[in-house]
Motif scaffolding. Structure first.
Motif, PDB file in Angstrom:
ATOM      1  N   LEU A 100      39.005 -11.441   0.221  1.00  9.90           N
ATOM      2  CA  LEU A 100      37.748 -10.901   0.746  1.00  9.90           C
ATOM      3  C   LEU A 100      36.764 -12.002   1.153  1.00  9.90           C
ATOM      4  O   LEU A 100      36.222 -11.944   2.268  1.00  9.90           O
ATOM      5  N   PRO A 101      36.531 -13.029   0.321  1.00 12.31           N
ATOM      6  CA  PRO A 101      35.629 -14.092   0.783  1.00 12.31           C
ATOM      7  C   PRO A 101      36.123 -14.809   2.039  1.00 12.31           C
ATOM      8  O   PRO A 101      35.327 -15.122   2.923  1.00 12.31           O
ATOM      9  N   MET A 102      37.429 -15.065   2.139  1.00 12.70           N
ATOM     10  CA  MET A 102      37.948 -15.719   3.344  1.00 12.70           C
ATOM     11  C   MET A 102      37.769 -14.834   4.571  1.00 12.70           C
ATOM     12  O   MET A 102      37.441 -15.319   5.649  1.00 12.70           O
ATOM     13  N   ILE A 105      34.145 -15.084   5.641  1.00 10.32           N
ATOM     14  CA  ILE A 105      33.858 -16.377   6.285  1.00 10.32           C
ATOM     15  C   ILE A 105      34.385 -16.386   7.711  1.00 10.32           C
ATOM     16  O   ILE A 105      33.693 -16.815   8.640  1.00 10.32           O
ATOM     17  N   LEU A 106      35.611 -15.889   7.908  1.00 15.61           N
ATOM     18  CA  LEU A 106      36.181 -15.862   9.265  1.00 15.61           C
ATOM     19  C   LEU A 106      35.392 -14.943  10.184  1.00 15.61           C
ATOM     20  O   LEU A 106      35.204 -15.243  11.367  1.00 15.61           O
ATOM     21  N   GLU A 107      34.912 -13.810   9.667  1.00 10.02           N
ATOM     22  CA  GLU A 107      34.103 -12.903  10.489  1.00 10.02           C
ATOM     23  C   GLU A 107      32.783 -13.563  10.882  1.00 10.02           C
ATOM     24  O   GLU A 107      32.321 -13.420  12.010  1.00 10.02           O
ATOM     25  N   ARG A 108      32.146 -14.287   9.949  1.00  6.80           N
ATOM     26  CA  ARG A 108      30.899 -14.989  10.266  1.00  6.80           C
ATOM     27  C   ARG A 108      31.123 -16.042  11.331  1.00  6.80           C
ATOM     28  O   ARG A 108      30.294 -16.221  12.228  1.00  6.80           O
ATOM     29  N   ALA A 115      28.908 -22.096  11.123  1.00  6.27           N
ATOM     30  CA  ALA A 115      29.606 -23.093  11.930  1.00  6.27           C
ATOM     31  C   ALA A 115      30.922 -23.479  11.274  1.00  6.27           C
ATOM     32  O   ALA A 115      31.027 -23.520  10.053  1.00  6.27           O
ATOM     33  N   GLY A 116      31.879 -23.757  12.111  1.00  8.66           N
ATOM     34  CA  GLY A 116      33.162 -24.247  11.604  1.00  8.66           C
ATOM     35  C   GLY A 116      33.061 -25.730  11.307  1.00  8.66           C
ATOM     36  O   GLY A 116      31.980 -26.318  11.327  1.00  8.66           O
ATOM     37  N   PRO A 117      34.175 -26.345  11.044  1.00  6.84           N
ATOM     38  CA  PRO A 117      34.165 -27.786  10.778  1.00  6.84           C
ATOM     39  C   PRO A 117      33.639 -28.545  11.991  1.00  6.84           C
ATOM     40  O   PRO A 117      33.958 -28.216  13.126  1.00  6.84           O
TER      41      PRO A 117
END
Length: 157
Positions: A100-102, A105-108, A115-117
């Motif tokens: 669920l947390p991953m 994060i991917l949806e955000r 922001a990504g890396p």
């Protein structure tokens, strides 16, 4: 080494294997397996220490609690229930702590909220290359790229 071994271990094969291993999802999978194995041990200990005695008490207590005998065959329904609860607890924690947390994060990142890396800028890469070349030649790292005698490039602070 035989010709077959040389063909099998050529440079492109080794590079492909290295790329496969260094791909993020393979490393993540390895970490997940190790953490999952450790967590399964914790859940198993919990079910063996707490749930199995409770199942035994509900099933009549004593050594035969959680089981019944029909025509000399023992049916250990308590052991099955214990294993089922271990699976459900492990799956629940893995879902709520990892999946669920991953997913959030991917949806955000898709929506642009997180922001990504951050990749290094071209100037940072050029400075790093210059310093590596100087180190190979036996000279120390270069001066600050924004020092005297340098030009400020677009995107450089």
């Amino acid at each position: 080494m035989t010709a077959a071994a040389v063909v099998w271990l050529d440079e492109s094969m080794i590079k492909g294997f290295k790329d496969f291993l260094l791909r993020g999802n393979v490393v993540d999978l390895a970490v997940a397996v190790v953490i999952g194995a450790a967590f399964t041990g914790v859940v198993t200990s919990f079910t063996e220490s707490f749930l199995r005695p409770l199942i035994g008490l509900v099933g009549g207590g004593g050594r035969t609690g959680g089981s019944f005998v029909v025509d000399g065959q023992t049916f250990a329904w308590g052991d099955f229930l214990n294993s089922l609860l271990t699976f459900v607890l492990t799956a629940t924690v893995v879902y709520f702590v990892v999946v669920l947390p991953m997913k959030l994060i991917l949806e955000r990142r898709k929506r642009g909220e997180e922001a990504g890396p951050v990749a290094p800028t071209q100037v940072e890469l050029l400075v790093e290359i210059r310093d590596l070349l100087r180190a190979e030649q036996g000279r120390g790292p270069g001066q600050d790229p924004s020092g005297p005698g340098t030009t400020t490039l677009p995107g450089q602070l």
